[in-house]
Write a protein that holds these residues in place. Structure first.
Motif, PDB file in Angstrom:
ATOM      1  N   VAL A  14       0.823  -1.212   0.000  1.00  0.00           N
ATOM      2  CA  VAL A  14       0.000   0.000   0.000  1.00  0.00           C
ATOM      3  C   VAL A  14       0.859   1.265   0.000  1.00  0.00           C
ATOM      4  O   VAL A  14       0.498   2.276  -0.590  1.00  0.00           O
ATOM      5  N   PHE A  15       2.030   1.194   0.633  1.00  0.00           N
ATOM      6  CA  PHE A  15       2.907   2.362   0.687  1.00  0.00           C
ATOM      7  C   PHE A  15       3.464   2.692  -0.699  1.00  0.00           C
ATOM      8  O   PHE A  15       3.584   3.857  -1.061  1.00  0.00           O
ATOM      9  N   GLU A  21       8.290   7.292  -0.847  1.00  0.00           N
ATOM     10  CA  GLU A  21       9.694   7.026  -1.164  1.00  0.00           C
ATOM     11  C   GLU A  21      10.243   5.784  -0.464  1.00  0.00           C
ATOM     12  O   GLU A  21      10.951   4.990  -1.058  1.00  0.00           O
ATOM     13  N   ASP A  22       9.943   5.650   0.804  1.00  0.00           N
ATOM     14  CA  ASP A  22      10.473   4.548   1.616  1.00  0.00           C
ATOM     15  C   ASP A  22       9.450   3.422   1.776  1.00  0.00           C
ATOM     16  O   ASP A  22       9.335   2.807   2.829  1.00  0.00           O
ATOM     17  N   ALA A  23       8.734   3.143   0.702  1.00  0.00           N
ATOM     18  CA  ALA A  23       7.626   2.185   0.733  1.00  0.00           C
ATOM     19  C   ALA A  23       8.059   0.792   1.192  1.00  0.00           C
ATOM     20  O   ALA A  23       7.368   0.161   1.992  1.00  0.00           O
ATOM     21  N   ASP A  24       9.183   0.305   0.685  1.00  0.00           N
ATOM     22  CA  ASP A  24       9.622  -1.046   1.054  1.00  0.00           C
ATOM     23  C   ASP A  24       9.927  -1.140   2.542  1.00  0.00           C
ATOM     24  O   ASP A  24       9.564  -2.108   3.211  1.00  0.00           O
ATOM     25  N   LEU A  26       8.733   0.804   4.982  1.00  0.00           N
ATOM     26  CA  LEU A  26       7.485   0.924   5.732  1.00  0.00           C
ATOM     27  C   LEU A  26       6.697  -0.382   5.696  1.00  0.00           C
ATOM     28  O   LEU A  26       6.117  -0.800   6.703  1.00  0.00           O
ATOM     29  N   PHE A  27       6.694  -1.040   4.543  1.00  0.00           N
ATOM     30  CA  PHE A  27       5.979  -2.309   4.399  1.00  0.00           C
ATOM     31  C   PHE A  27       6.614  -3.380   5.294  1.00  0.00           C
ATOM     32  O   PHE A  27       5.910  -4.132   5.974  1.00  0.00           O
ATOM     33  N   THR A  28       7.949  -3.418   5.307  1.00  0.00           N
ATOM     34  CA  THR A  28       8.653  -4.390   6.146  1.00  0.00           C
ATOM     35  C   THR A  28       8.377  -4.130   7.617  1.00  0.00           C
ATOM     36  O   THR A  28       8.081  -5.056   8.380  1.00  0.00           O
ATOM     37  N   ARG A  29       8.454  -2.871   8.029  1.00  0.00           N
ATOM     38  CA  ARG A  29       8.147  -2.534   9.431  1.00  0.00           C
ATOM     39  C   ARG A  29       6.734  -2.957   9.790  1.00  0.00           C
ATOM     40  O   ARG A  29       6.479  -3.456  10.885  1.00  0.00           O
ATOM     41  N   GLY A  30       5.808  -2.733   8.877  1.00  0.00           N
ATOM     42  CA  GLY A  30       4.419  -3.108   9.129  1.00  0.00           C
ATOM     43  C   GLY A  30       4.255  -4.605   9.322  1.00  0.00           C
ATOM     44  O   GLY A  30       3.563  -5.050  10.239  1.00  0.00           O
ATOM     45  N   LYS A  31       4.904  -5.401   8.468  1.00  0.00           N
ATOM     46  CA  LYS A  31       4.798  -6.856   8.595  1.00  0.00           C
ATOM     47  C   LYS A  31       5.399  -7.342   9.914  1.00  0.00           C
ATOM     48  O   LYS A  31       4.814  -8.192  10.590  1.00  0.00           O
ATOM     49  N   ILE A  32       6.553  -6.800  10.278  1.00  0.00           N
ATOM     50  CA  ILE A  32       7.183  -7.206  11.537  1.00  0.00           C
ATOM     51  C   ILE A  32       6.332  -6.727  12.718  1.00  0.00           C
ATOM     52  O   ILE A  32       6.077  -7.476  13.661  1.00  0.00           O
ATOM     53  N   GLY A  33       5.895  -5.486  12.661  1.00  0.00           N
ATOM     54  CA  GLY A  33       5.111  -4.903  13.746  1.00  0.00           C
ATOM     55  C   GLY A  33       3.816  -5.649  14.006  1.00  0.00           C
ATOM     56  O   GLY A  33       3.422  -5.864  15.156  1.00  0.00           O
ATOM     57  N   ILE A  34       3.148  -6.078  12.958  1.00  0.00           N
ATOM     58  CA  ILE A  34       1.903  -6.833  13.117  1.00  0.00           C
ATOM     59  C   ILE A  34       2.165  -8.140  13.841  1.00  0.00           C
ATOM     60  O   ILE A  34       1.392  -8.562  14.698  1.00  0.00           O
ATOM     61  N   GLN A  35       3.282  -8.773  13.524  1.00  0.00           N
ATOM     62  CA  GLN A  35       3.625 -10.030  14.209  1.00  0.00           C
ATOM     63  C   GLN A  35       3.878  -9.765  15.696  1.00  0.00           C
ATOM     64  O   GLN A  35       3.453 -10.537  16.561  1.00  0.00           O
ATOM     65  N   VAL A  36       4.577  -8.666  16.007  1.00  0.00           N
ATOM     66  CA  VAL A  36       4.813  -8.296  17.407  1.00  0.00           C
ATOM     67  C   VAL A  36       3.478  -8.110  18.123  1.00  0.00           C
ATOM     68  O   VAL A  36       3.270  -8.640  19.221  1.00  0.00           O
ATOM     69  N   LEU A  37       2.562  -7.386  17.501  1.00  0.00           N
ATOM     70  CA  LEU A  37       1.239  -7.161  18.114  1.00  0.00           C
ATOM     71  C   LEU A  37       0.494  -8.467  18.353  1.00  0.00           C
ATOM     72  O   LEU A  37      -0.115  -8.652  19.407  1.00  0.00           O
ATOM     73  N   PHE A  69       4.192   1.806  13.716  1.00  0.00           N
ATOM     74  CA  PHE A  69       5.461   1.100  13.557  1.00  0.00           C
ATOM     75  C   PHE A  69       6.561   1.983  12.978  1.00  0.00           C
ATOM     76  O   PHE A  69       7.744   1.674  13.130  1.00  0.00           O
ATOM     77  N   GLN A  70       6.188   3.084  12.321  1.00  0.00           N
ATOM     78  CA  GLN A  70       7.190   3.978  11.755  1.00  0.00           C
ATOM     79  C   GLN A  70       8.050   4.622  12.837  1.00  0.00           C
ATOM     80  O   GLN A  70       9.132   5.120  12.565  1.00  0.00           O
ATOM     81  N   ARG A  71       7.620   4.562  14.092  1.00  0.00           N
ATOM     82  CA  ARG A  71       8.376   5.123  15.210  1.00  0.00           C
ATOM     83  C   ARG A  71       9.523   4.204  15.646  1.00  0.00           C
ATOM     84  O   ARG A  71      10.337   4.586  16.467  1.00  0.00           O
ATOM     85  N   PHE A  72       9.555   2.982  15.099  1.00  0.00           N
ATOM     86  CA  PHE A  72      10.558   1.995  15.492  1.00  0.00           C
ATOM     87  C   PHE A  72      11.331   1.541  14.265  1.00  0.00           C
ATOM     88  O   PHE A  72      10.753   1.335  13.204  1.00  0.00           O
TER      89      PHE A  72
END
Length: 108
Positions: A14-15, A21-24, A26-37, A69-72
């Protein structure tokens, strides 16, 4: 007169679809962050307990639980997974065919 809705097929990121610009990253952070949650919610911990477990402040826990997740950094999110007793395996391979690189798997 009603207009037919216009649909556009997603790239899967989606990014990138939004042209960020930093779509990849942000997408990676989102995938990892969702697993953490998912892992944290399964443990049904209070924010104070999460703070102690992950080694972050309570306000940071609040941001994490809101999906900010963008904060981490990716590294910080991976550290959270390790603290949640998750084995992490990185699978490295060339992005494009024809690129010379041996496929590598790294366990953390």
């Amino acid at each position: 007169m009603t207009q037919e809705p216009v649909f556009e097929e997603s790239s899967g990121n989606v990014f990138a679809d939004l042209g960020l610009e930093d779509a990849d990253e942000l997408f990676t952070r989102g995938k990892i962050g969702i697993q953490v949650l998912r892992l944290l919610k399964a443990r049904d911990l209070k924010q104070r307990e999460i703070s102690e477990l992950l080694g972050i402040s309570q306000p940071e826990v609040s941001h994490l639980m809101k999906g900010e997740f963008q904060r981490f950094s990716e590294g910080k999110l991976l550290t959270f997974l390790k603290r949640l007793d998750t084995e992490i395996t990185l699978h490295l391979r060339p992005r494009h065919e024809g690129t010379t690189m041996n496929e590598t798997i790294i366990s953390l």
